[in-house]
Scaffold this motif. Structure first.
Motif, PDB file in Angstrom:
ATOM      1  N   SER A 113       0.851  -1.179   0.000  1.00 10.74           N
ATOM      2  CA  SER A 113       0.000   0.000   0.000  1.00 10.74           C
ATOM      3  C   SER A 113       0.897   1.242   0.000  1.00 10.74           C
ATOM      4  N   PRO A 114       1.027   1.910  -1.147  1.00  9.83           N
ATOM      5  CA  PRO A 114       1.901   3.088  -1.223  1.00  9.83           C
ATOM      6  C   PRO A 114       1.525   4.198  -0.249  1.00  9.83           C
ATOM      7  N   ALA A 115       0.276   4.244   0.163  1.00  6.98           N
ATOM      8  CA  ALA A 115      -0.161   5.305   1.072  1.00  6.98           C
ATOM      9  C   ALA A 115       0.351   5.102   2.491  1.00  6.98           C
ATOM     10  N   THR A 116       0.630   3.854   2.864  1.00  4.18           N
ATOM     11  CA  THR A 116       1.016   3.587   4.252  1.00  4.18           C
ATOM     12  C   THR A 116       2.414   3.008   4.414  1.00  4.18           C
ATOM     13  N   GLU A 117       3.094   2.660   3.306  1.00  2.36           N
ATOM     14  CA  GLU A 117       4.388   1.993   3.420  1.00  2.36           C
ATOM     15  C   GLU A 117       5.309   2.423   2.287  1.00  2.36           C
ATOM     16  N   SER A 118       6.587   2.545   2.585  1.00  2.00           N
ATOM     17  CA  SER A 118       7.550   2.883   1.539  1.00  2.00           C
ATOM     18  C   SER A 118       7.875   1.642   0.716  1.00  2.00           C
ATOM     19  N   TRP A 119       8.354   1.879  -0.500  1.00  5.17           N
ATOM     20  CA  TRP A 119       8.691   0.773  -1.372  1.00  5.17           C
ATOM     21  C   TRP A 119       9.854  -0.035  -0.795  1.00  5.17           C
ATOM     22  N   GLN A 120      10.858   0.637  -0.236  1.00  5.65           N
ATOM     23  CA  GLN A 120      11.994  -0.071   0.352  1.00  5.65           C
ATOM     24  C   GLN A 120      11.541  -0.975   1.482  1.00  5.65           C
ATOM     25  N   SER A 121      10.594  -0.511   2.270  1.00 11.41           N
ATOM     26  CA  SER A 121      10.072  -1.309   3.372  1.00 11.41           C
ATOM     27  C   SER A 121       9.355  -2.547   2.859  1.00 11.41           C
ATOM     28  N   TYR A 122       8.549  -2.400   1.819  1.00 13.55           N
ATOM     29  CA  TYR A 122       7.813  -3.548   1.289  1.00 13.55           C
ATOM     30  C   TYR A 122       8.775  -4.577   0.692  1.00 13.55           C
ATOM     31  N   LEU A 123       9.772  -4.109  -0.046  1.00 11.83           N
ATOM     32  CA  LEU A 123      10.737  -5.035  -0.638  1.00 11.83           C
ATOM     33  C   LEU A 123      11.540  -5.748   0.446  1.00 11.83           C
ATOM     34  N   ALA A 124      11.863  -5.045   1.529  1.00 11.63           N
ATOM     35  CA  ALA A 124      12.551  -5.683   2.659  1.00 11.63           C
ATOM     36  C   ALA A 124      11.648  -6.727   3.311  1.00 11.63           C
ATOM     37  N   CYS A 157      12.254 -10.732   3.770  1.00 10.60           N
ATOM     38  CA  CYS A 157      12.051 -11.418   5.055  1.00 10.60           C
ATOM     39  C   CYS A 157      11.055 -12.565   4.901  1.00 10.60           C
ATOM     40  N   TYR A 158      10.040 -12.345   4.084  1.00 10.57           N
ATOM     41  CA  TYR A 158       9.041 -13.384   3.801  1.00 10.57           C
ATOM     42  C   TYR A 158       9.722 -14.601   3.151  1.00 10.57           C
ATOM     43  N   LEU A 159      10.614 -14.332   2.190  1.00  8.47           N
ATOM     44  CA  LEU A 159      11.359 -15.422   1.549  1.00  8.47           C
ATOM     45  C   LEU A 159      12.204 -16.174   2.569  1.00  8.47           C
ATOM     46  N   GLU A 160      12.864 -15.442   3.435  1.00  9.21           N
ATOM     47  CA  GLU A 160      13.726 -16.061   4.446  1.00  9.21           C
ATOM     48  C   GLU A 160      12.912 -16.857   5.462  1.00  9.21           C
ATOM     49  N   ALA A 161      11.797 -16.307   5.910  1.00  2.00           N
ATOM     50  CA  ALA A 161      10.969 -16.985   6.907  1.00  2.00           C
ATOM     51  C   ALA A 161      10.389 -18.289   6.364  1.00  2.00           C
ATOM     52  N   ASN A 162      10.178 -18.323   5.069  1.00  3.29           N
ATOM     53  CA  ASN A 162       9.616 -19.515   4.448  1.00  3.29           C
ATOM     54  C   ASN A 162      10.684 -20.396   3.793  1.00  3.29           C
ATOM     55  N   ALA A 163      11.935 -20.169   4.134  1.00  3.44           N
ATOM     56  CA  ALA A 163      13.072 -20.936   3.601  1.00  3.44           C
ATOM     57  C   ALA A 163      13.082 -20.922   2.074  1.00  3.44           C
ATOM     58  N   ILE A 189      15.545  -6.147 -13.185  1.00  4.23           N
ATOM     59  CA  ILE A 189      14.929  -5.061 -13.970  1.00  4.23           C
ATOM     60  C   ILE A 189      13.564  -4.720 -13.388  1.00  4.23           C
ATOM     61  N   LEU A 190      12.808  -5.730 -13.036  1.00  2.00           N
ATOM     62  CA  LEU A 190      11.479  -5.512 -12.464  1.00  2.00           C
ATOM     63  C   LEU A 190      11.564  -4.703 -11.174  1.00  2.00           C
ATOM     64  N   THR A 191      12.476  -5.086 -10.271  1.00  4.80           N
ATOM     65  CA  THR A 191      12.585  -4.354  -9.000  1.00  4.80           C
ATOM     66  C   THR A 191      13.111  -2.937  -9.215  1.00  4.80           C
ATOM     67  N   GLU A 192      14.021  -2.737 -10.167  1.00  5.74           N
ATOM     68  CA  GLU A 192      14.525  -1.386 -10.449  1.00  5.74           C
ATOM     69  C   GLU A 192      13.422  -0.487 -11.020  1.00  5.74           C
ATOM     70  N   LYS A 193      12.621  -1.023 -11.923  1.00  2.00           N
ATOM     71  CA  LYS A 193      11.522  -0.233 -12.510  1.00  2.00           C
ATOM     72  C   LYS A 193      10.499   0.142 -11.439  1.00  2.00           C
ATOM     73  N   LEU A 194      10.162  -0.821 -10.580  1.00  2.68           N
ATOM     74  CA  LEU A 194       9.196  -0.525  -9.517  1.00  2.68           C
ATOM     75  C   LEU A 194       9.775   0.467  -8.508  1.00  2.68           C
ATOM     76  N   LYS A 195      11.061   0.329  -8.212  1.00  2.00           N
ATOM     77  CA  LYS A 195      11.715   1.286  -7.304  1.00  2.00           C
ATOM     78  C   LYS A 195      11.706   2.691  -7.910  1.00  2.00           C
ATOM     79  N   GLY A 196      11.996   2.786  -9.201  1.00  2.00           N
ATOM     80  CA  GLY A 196      11.974   4.081  -9.887  1.00  2.00           C
ATOM     81  C   GLY A 196      10.596   4.726  -9.874  1.00  2.00           C
ATOM     82  N   HIS A 197       9.548   3.891  -9.847  1.00  2.00           N
ATOM     83  CA  HIS A 197       8.189   4.432  -9.824  1.00  2.00           C
ATOM     84  C   HIS A 197       7.721   4.776  -8.411  1.00  2.00           C
TER      85      HIS A 197
END
Length: 170
Positions: free
Chosen positions: A11-22, A26-32, A73-81
């Motif tokens: 949700s861009p209104a309540t969270e930064s993009w860097q926070s969501y990607l982090a 963490c989700y990937l790590e928690a689920n091995a 490329i996908l993460t860079e484009k989304l970060k740029g937006h």
């Protein structure tokens, strides 16, 4: 693959993009799932990011299909937006046009005090340098200049410099 909890939508209104990607990492790590290939990360990301981000990603990587876009490329484009780099000019403009509202305290006390201290110390250095400059006439190839030739004590240094350049009329 057993998932502990679903990842909430971005949700861009309540969270930064860097926070969501982090949080996604963490989700990937928690689920091995940290050893997934980039293609699998991309596919998992598309399933948990939500329709808004999926549509935006599709538009940003066009003409490629969103499923074929490389992960980096996908993460860079989304970060740029979602988290564009702020231009220096825009940041300066915003800084210089800040208006303090009622009840709002100053946020940059240390910076303001440092700037004032620097201004005062610069003035003190200039004052100290001006008192240590010799007021004696110096000899140059045109002869000596003295206060009797129309220069006051304050103008003495200027007159010497002008005489060295040959711009003082006798």
């Amino acid at each position: 693959m057993v998932s502990l909890l679903p990842l909430p939508l971005y949700s861009p209104a309540t969270e930064s993009w860097q926070s969501y990607l982090a949080r996604f990492k963490c989700y990937l790590e928690a689920n091995a799932l940290t050893n997934l290939t980039d293609n699998r990360k991309r596919a998992l990301f598309h399933t948990v990011c939500g329709s808004e981000v999926f549509e935006k990603a599709s538009a940003l990587v066009a003409p490629l299909a969103v499923q074929a876009a490389p992960w980096n490329i996908l993460t860079e484009k989304l970060k740029g937006h979602y988290a564009p780099k702020v231009s220096r000019i825009t940041a300066r403009h915003a800084f210089h046009h800040q208006i303090q509202t009622g009840g709002e305290t100053i946020k940059a006390i240390e910076e303001a005090q440092a700037a004032e201290a620097a201004k005062h110390s610069t003035a003190e250095i200039r004052k100290a340098n001006s008192t240590t400059i010799s007021k004696k006439p110096t000899s140059v190839h045109h002869g000596e200049i003295s206060n009797s030739e129309g220069c006051s004590d304050e103008e003495d240094d200027v007159c010497r410099i002008k005489q060295k350049c040959g711009k003082v009329k006798r």
